[in-house]
Design an enzyme around this catalytic site. Structure first.
Site, PDB file in Angstrom:
ATOM      1  N   GLU A 183      -4.791  -1.328  82.486  1.00 44.96           N
ATOM      2  CA  GLU A 183      -5.825  -2.380  82.454  1.00 44.96           C
ATOM      3  C   GLU A 183      -5.849  -3.199  83.737  1.00 44.96           C
ATOM      4  O   GLU A 183      -6.089  -4.406  83.692  1.00 44.96           O
ATOM      5  CB  GLU A 183      -5.605  -3.312  81.263  1.00 44.96           C
ATOM      6  N   GLU A 240      -7.204   2.606  73.599  1.00 42.72           N
ATOM      7  CA  GLU A 240      -6.590   1.652  72.661  1.00 42.72           C
ATOM      8  C   GLU A 240      -7.623   1.132  71.684  1.00 42.72           C
ATOM      9  O   GLU A 240      -8.433   0.275  72.033  1.00 42.72           O
ATOM     10  CB  GLU A 240      -5.981   0.453  73.412  1.00 42.72           C
TER      11      GLU A 240
HETATM   12  C1  GAL Z   1      -3.934  -4.390  75.764  1.00 43.89           C
HETATM   13  C2  GAL Z   1      -2.756  -3.771  76.492  1.00 43.89           C
HETATM   14  C3  GAL Z   1      -1.714  -3.274  75.487  1.00 43.89           C
HETATM   15  C4  GAL Z   1      -1.431  -4.315  74.445  1.00 43.89           C
HETATM   16  C5  GAL Z   1      -2.717  -4.712  73.771  1.00 43.89           C
HETATM   17  C6  GAL Z   1      -2.564  -5.772  72.720  1.00 43.89           C
HETATM   18  O1  GAL Z   1      -4.647  -5.219  76.605  1.00 43.89           O
HETATM   19  O2  GAL Z   1      -3.174  -2.705  77.291  1.00 43.89           O
HETATM   20  O3  GAL Z   1      -0.552  -2.918  76.187  1.00 43.89           O
HETATM   21  O4  GAL Z   1      -0.847  -5.400  75.063  1.00 43.89           O
HETATM   22  O5  GAL Z   1      -3.588  -5.240  74.723  1.00 43.89           O
HETATM   23  O6  GAL Z   1      -1.740  -5.359  71.726  1.00 43.89           O
END
Ligand code: GAL
Length: 819
Positions: free
Chosen positions: A176, A245
């Site tokens: 990110e 994600e």
């Molecule tokens: C995203 C990040 C993950 C985790 C998630 C929240 O921004 O890439 O590693 O932190 O948020 O659980």
């Protein structure tokens, strides 16, 4: 001869290795376009013994791949000293994935965020001269390249990339960075390009991805992260629409409530994504697990990283989420070829309704969405009327019949219960011995290891070797010192998260940050002598910041100033700044340095047993609960500290920290966009009361040792071990489908409620409606299920007899079974 052998060898290799490429639609493996469903499981958040079961449940849940980060600070705790043992055995983890027939997505980072301590960066890195992290800085780039290369070489050596016959189909560099890049100016952009080139040069034979990085250069694939990514458009037409994600819930803070994202909304987000051309989607997390040791980041991330994921913290199915998604995955996979290579047409049906038709070779599959967050709709689509509930997607694999709707859950809800330890001869309560934390030298005499004439940031002074750091100074206060008065206070500014202040050996007060671990000011009355006074401030961090531009420079520990304040009369205050005095530092605690949690030879006492005593060690022995159900220790009554079982750290504990605020009284509504403020529960109770003790930490027959280091003061008398299992299973499913009811490994013992017709209510409070099938539903379900581990029921009038509900009522079966 040699040539023939070489040819055979090459043939053998090419028979097992896979070529992974991509086009504008999908990831292509061995020439086949794939519709991939993946799930994040972080190896250090479970134990190696749990991995095979987690992988099996992932595959059964319809996943194709497992995604994991690689945790730099865990693997390289000191520069060039590596650890890949136990639950850090990355190679074993990847092999376990492969053995289950799954692919792997390796997110090397090595910055990972992940609510992991310091986002995965080792703190020694921050303390290197001249370093600036995540930007165009040679010191940093050199370390990052060294670690990334080490991981790639390790994976290559074991032939674990798909190009070598292994499971790894994709790898990720950075994490990110696009979210924060602008804060780094031109150097940020240069660093991003360097990351891409460095990754490419490692020649892994499978594509690299970068998440949230729309300007990632060819051939790197940029991907999306978030609760929804259906509206995301890949930045180039030659890369597939990928979602690295999909947040299945959310993480929890100390003092925070329990997050919950409904199965209906999660399935909706997934179905919308595949409806709008997506072909790779990953659940973050599929199994969240536990932040053992000091791995929780934050600050203030709890030890549990359950995340409300489809597999719960202990590895149990989180139902109905796991099962509702499994049905979706199975259906999507059955349409793989059409979805990844067919012609697509999108139809705006007006009034928040959208259709998609994927067609190939005369066949077609359709999606029908109602994105209105309030109203169910009857939608006319290709000449037929369909009722689509609010905020849901119906999937029609033949473009005519609805096989699945994201808002209609026919999977059981499992209510998990904690059961008392049933180990043989286990007494009702544990027997304890104790020891004071012996920091007398440090606290009374002010003996530290390092001395400076300023106040140091905690991570710089302690190098992350411990949560605990003493800041010590001595003060010779003359009678004529202007600050001297009978009424003085000590004021300390801290950036978190906990402070215990001692003056001349006596505790004058303890304080901790309330709001998410942010800064606080401590101020207490002090009595000082005219001779030498020792001020010993014990600061404890609860996870280092893991997110944001320049997060690695976020202050930690006592940041100062430290001031003595004298009051004269009503309105005169005199402030004496102690910040630039001589300060000496001592990292850790005596008990930690002596390894009290694993040294059997040290003496512990049983008499004058203290409760609510600060800085106290407690020890007990116990028998492991019988059976194979996951084990937890209930630490209600304790304050805050660290816990070990047989020398294994089970993490920080803090049951005295209550989740404050209101949990909305109305039931959680799946409709409308989810965010982490929605559907919260557990208000007014400890933010974390139970702590996972993996079975592999326990001796099955024989004694086990629990050691607690208590900081604030607690009472261990009600601490006990429990097992977690399904207590009851509920179904509320529409007719004309087969449902399964399961106690997941134990027998269904009774049927508490069953009704086929129009029953109302929810699990635990079902009531009969005004119409029912002619047969006694309870007896039908009892006959099919009681005594079985699982049973299948055909929800229909055939099974339950005809009803008088009328044609306009959609009949449902509601069951509550006891395990
Ligand atoms: C995203 C990040 C993950 C985790 C998630 C929240 O921004 O890439 O590693 O932190 O948020 O659980």
């Amino acid at each position: 001869m040699l040539l023939a052998a070489l040819l055979l060898f090459t043939l053998a290799l090419s028979a097992t290795s896979s070529k992974v490429t991509y086009d504008g639609r999908a990831i292509i493996i061995d020439g086949k376009h794939k519709l991939l469903v993946s799930g994040s499981i972080h190896y250090p958040r479970s134990t190696a013994e749990m991995w095979p079961d987690l992988m099996k449940k992932s595959r059964e849940g319809g996943l194709d791949a497992i995604e994991t980060y690689v945790f730099w600070n865990a693997h390289e705790p000191a520069r060039r000293q590596y650890d890949f043992s136990g639950n850090l055995d990355l190679v074993r983890f990847l092999k376990t994935i492969q053995e289950e027939g799954l692919y792997a997505v390796l997110r090397i980072g090595p910055y990972v965020c992940a609510e992991w301590n310091y986002g995965g960066f080792p703190v020694w890195l921050h303390n290197m001269p001249g370093i600036q992290m995540r930007t165009d800085n040679d010191v940093f780039k050199n370390e990052m390249q060294n670690f990334t290369t080490l991981i790639v070489d390790m994976v290559k050596k074991e032939n674990l990339f798909a190009s070598q016959g292994g499971p790894v189909i994709l790898a990720q560099i950075e994490n990110e960075y696009g979210n924060v890049m602008s804060s780094y100016g031109d150097e940020g952009k240069a660093y991003m390009n360097w990351c891409a080139n460095m990754a490419q040069s490692l020649d892994i034979g499978v594509p690299w991805i970068m998440c949230q990085q729309n300007d990632a250069p060819e051939p790197i694939i940029s991907t999306c992260n978030g609760w929804y990514c259906d509206q995301y458009q890949p930045p180039r037409s030659n890369i597939p629409k990928m979602w690295t994600e999909n947040w299945t819930g959310w993480y929890k803070n100390w003092g925070g409530k329990d997050p919950h994202r409904t199965a209906e909304d999660l399935a909706f987000a997934v179905a919308r994504f595949y409806q709008l051309g997506g072909t790779f989607q990953n659940y973050y997390m599929y199994h969240g697990g536990t932040n053992f040791g000091r791995s929780a980041g934050g600050p203030y991330i709890t030890t549990s990283y359950d995340y409300d994921a489809p597999l719960d913290e202990y590895g149990n199915l989180n139902q109905p989420k796991w099962g509702h998604l499994k049905q979706l995955h199975d259906l999507l996979h059955s349409m793989e070829d059409t979805l990844t290579t067919g012609n697509v047409s999108y139809v705006d049906l007006g009034d928040s309704a959208f259709g998609t038709i994927y067609s190939k070779d005369g066949g077609s599959s359709c999606f029908l969405a109602n994105v209105d967050s309030g109203n169910d709709k009857t939608i006319n689509f290709q000449g037929m009327n369909y009722t689509v509930p609010a905020w849901s997607v119906s999937i029609l694999p033949d473009c005519q019949n609805v096989a699945y709707n994201t808002a209609k859950v026919s999977t059981q809800t499992s209510v998990m219960v904690k059961k008392a330890n049933v180990a043989e001869e286990e007494p009702n309560s544990l027997k304890w011995s104790w020891r004071p934390e012996m920091n007398e030298k440090t606290i009374l005499l002010g003996k530290g290891d390092v001395t400076t004439d300023q106040i140091l940031d905690q991570k710089e002074a302690a190098n992350d070797l411990s949560d605990y750091l003493f800041y010590i100074t001595s003060l010779d206060l003359k009678k004529d010192d202007p600050v001297w008065s009978h009424n003085m206070t000590l004021r300390v500014k801290s950036s978190g998260q906990i402070l215990h202040a001692f003056v001349n050996g006596e505790l004058i007060g303890s304080q901790w940050a309330k709001n998410g671990g942010e800064r606080f000011v401590f101020e207490q009355n002090v009595k000082l002598n005219h001779k030498k006074n020792t001020i010993s401030l014990l600061s404890a961090t609860v996870g280092l910041t893991n997110y944001g531009a320049f997060f690695e420079t976020a202050p930690s520990g006592i940041t100062g100033p430290v001031e003595l304040i004298g009051y004269r009369g009503d309105d005169e205050t005199i402030v004496k700044d102690l910040s630039s005095q001589k300060w000496s530092y001592k990292t850790g605690l005596e008990g930690l340095n002596q390894k009290l949690y694993s040294s059997p030879s040290l003496k512990w006492q049983q008499d004058s047993f203290p409760v609510n005593r600060t800085l106290t060690w407690y020890k007990s022995s116990f028998k492991a609960p019988l059976g194979t159900d996951p084990v937890v220790v209930d630490l209600l009554g304790m304050g805050k500290g660290l816990a070990w079982v047989n020398g294994n750290s089970i993490g920080r504990y803090w049951p005295s920290f209550i989740a404050e605020g209101d949990c909305k009284l109305e039931p959680c509504d799946y409709r409308g966009s989810y965010d982490s403020n929605k559907c919260l529960s557990n208000c007014g109770r400890p933010s974390q009361r139970w702590y996972h003790v993996p079975r592999s930490f326990l001796n099955g027959n024989g004694d086990n040792t629990l050691v607690l280091f208590e900081e604030f003061g607690g009472n261990p008398s009600s601490v006990n071990f429990q097992t977690v299992a399904v207590g009851s299973a509920c179904i509320n499913a529409e007719e004309n489908r087969k449902i399964e009811l399961s106690c997941q490994g134990r027998q269904i013992s009774a049927v508490k409620f069953a009704s086929f017709g129009n029953p109302q209510g929810s699990c635990g409070s079902f009531v009969k409606g005004y119409c029912e099938g002619s047969k006694d539903a309870s007896s039908v379900v009892e006959k099919a299920c009681v005594g079985q581990e699982s049973c299948t029921i055909d929800v229909s009038e055939d099974t339950f007899g005809s009803t008088t509900c009328g044609d306009d009522v959609i009949k449902t079966l509601a069951v509550e079974a006891i395990c």
